[in-house]
Design an enzyme around this catalytic site. Structure first.
Site, short mmCIF file in Angstrom:
data_model
loop_
_atom_site.label_atom_id
_atom_site.label_comp_id
_atom_site.label_asym_id
_atom_site.label_seq_id
_atom_site.Cartn_x
_atom_site.Cartn_y
_atom_site.Cartn_z
N GLU A 75 0.80 -1.21 0.00
CA GLU A 75 0.00 0.00 0.00
C GLU A 75 0.84 1.27 0.00
OE1 GLU A 75 -2.48 -0.71 3.39
OE2 GLU A 75 -3.96 -1.85 2.24
N GLU A 79 7.80 -21.86 7.53
CA GLU A 79 8.28 -20.95 8.56
C GLU A 79 9.39 -21.56 9.40
OE1 GLU A 79 5.72 -21.28 12.54
OE2 GLU A 79 4.55 -20.51 10.86
#
Length: 265
Positions: A77, A108
């Protein structure tokens, strides 16, 4: 770990929809108060980030699962909101882009992968890495922070437990302890909300400090749709006093609110 402790509520399946929503909302109300307590930590991190970014540094977010996705959202953004290059704020998630939509098993758990993912961007000592991990124990994040720190990068983190391995790996840890989740261990809820709030604070404060806001306006935003072009025209009108048609012409000629205002007269 606080994030794994039992919910304050039980027998959730027996609650009415109204009670479920009310109780979730009651828990959510506690999150901004927890973030408030971490403002001194956030301030220290932002101050150091700004110093480096003013010298040409970049900001990386690394995380897994929800934490990784939140970092990617915040990074993605920044270009449309502030008109910055797409590679100024970079979000990386364990498992790669496919993990944005689907869980990638065991991604992960590799402590070497985050630094490998960052290597594509040739990180240097002006850059900052923020590790995002609600639990504070994600190997992908711990390894990435340790290797980044060893390479001279600034390191920070956003975690929701105290005394975590992720926080120990970061020079500027931000610990937002929101307490037990409504559904025990579901850290996409309060912990995720806290992380989102902190990310908003970090990126917005950094961009303002870098001069990407004038007054309270996004003067460098990308004019990528009708709504944003209309907002931009109204900004130009507010600053210059021209009519709507002239504002549109200025924007078409100069490409941004800032440039339109600066070149008017």
């Amino acid at each position: 770990m606080t994030t794994e402790t039992a919910s304050h509520y039980d027998h959730l399946e027996q609650m009415s929809v109204h009670d479920l929503l009310t109780n979730i909302n009651n828990e959510d109300k506690t999150v901004p108060l927890a973030v408030e307590k971490a403002i001194p930590q956030i301030e220290s991190l932002v101050t150091e980030i700004v110093k480096r970014m003013k010298e040409g540094g970049r900001l990386f977010y690394i995380g897994a699962g929800t934490s990784g996705r939140l970092g990617i959202v915040d990074a993605s953004e920044c270009p449309p909101t502030y008109g910055v290059p797409a590679d100024l704020v970079i979000g990386l998630i364990a498992g790669g882009d496919v993990a944005i939509r689907s869980a990638v098993e065991f991604a992960e758990d590799d402590p070497e992968q985050a630094w490998s993912d960052m290597a594509v961007y040739q990180p240097d000592s002006l850059d900052t890495v923020i590790g995002i991990a609600a639990s504070g124990r994600t190997p992908y994040v711990i390894g990435g922070l340790n290797q980044a720190r060893a390479a001279g990068l600034l390191t920070g983190c956003i975690v929701c437990n105290t005394g975590s391995a992720v926080a120990q790996a970061a020079e500027y840890p931000v610990e937002v302890v929101v307490g037990p989740e409504f559904v025990t261990g579901s850290t996409r809820m309060k912990s995720g909300t806290a992380q989102k709030l902190v990310l908003n604070m970090v990126s917005t404060s950094v961009m303002i400090q870098l001069g990407r806001v004038k007054g309270n306006k996004m003067v460098d935003m990308q004019l990528s749709n009708i709504k944003l072009k209309d907002r931009a025209a109204k900004m130009v009108i507010s600053e210059t006093g021209v009519d709507y048609a002239t504002a549109e012409q200025l924007l078409a000629k100069y490409g941004s609110v800032r440039a339109a205002i600066e070149n008017y007269r």
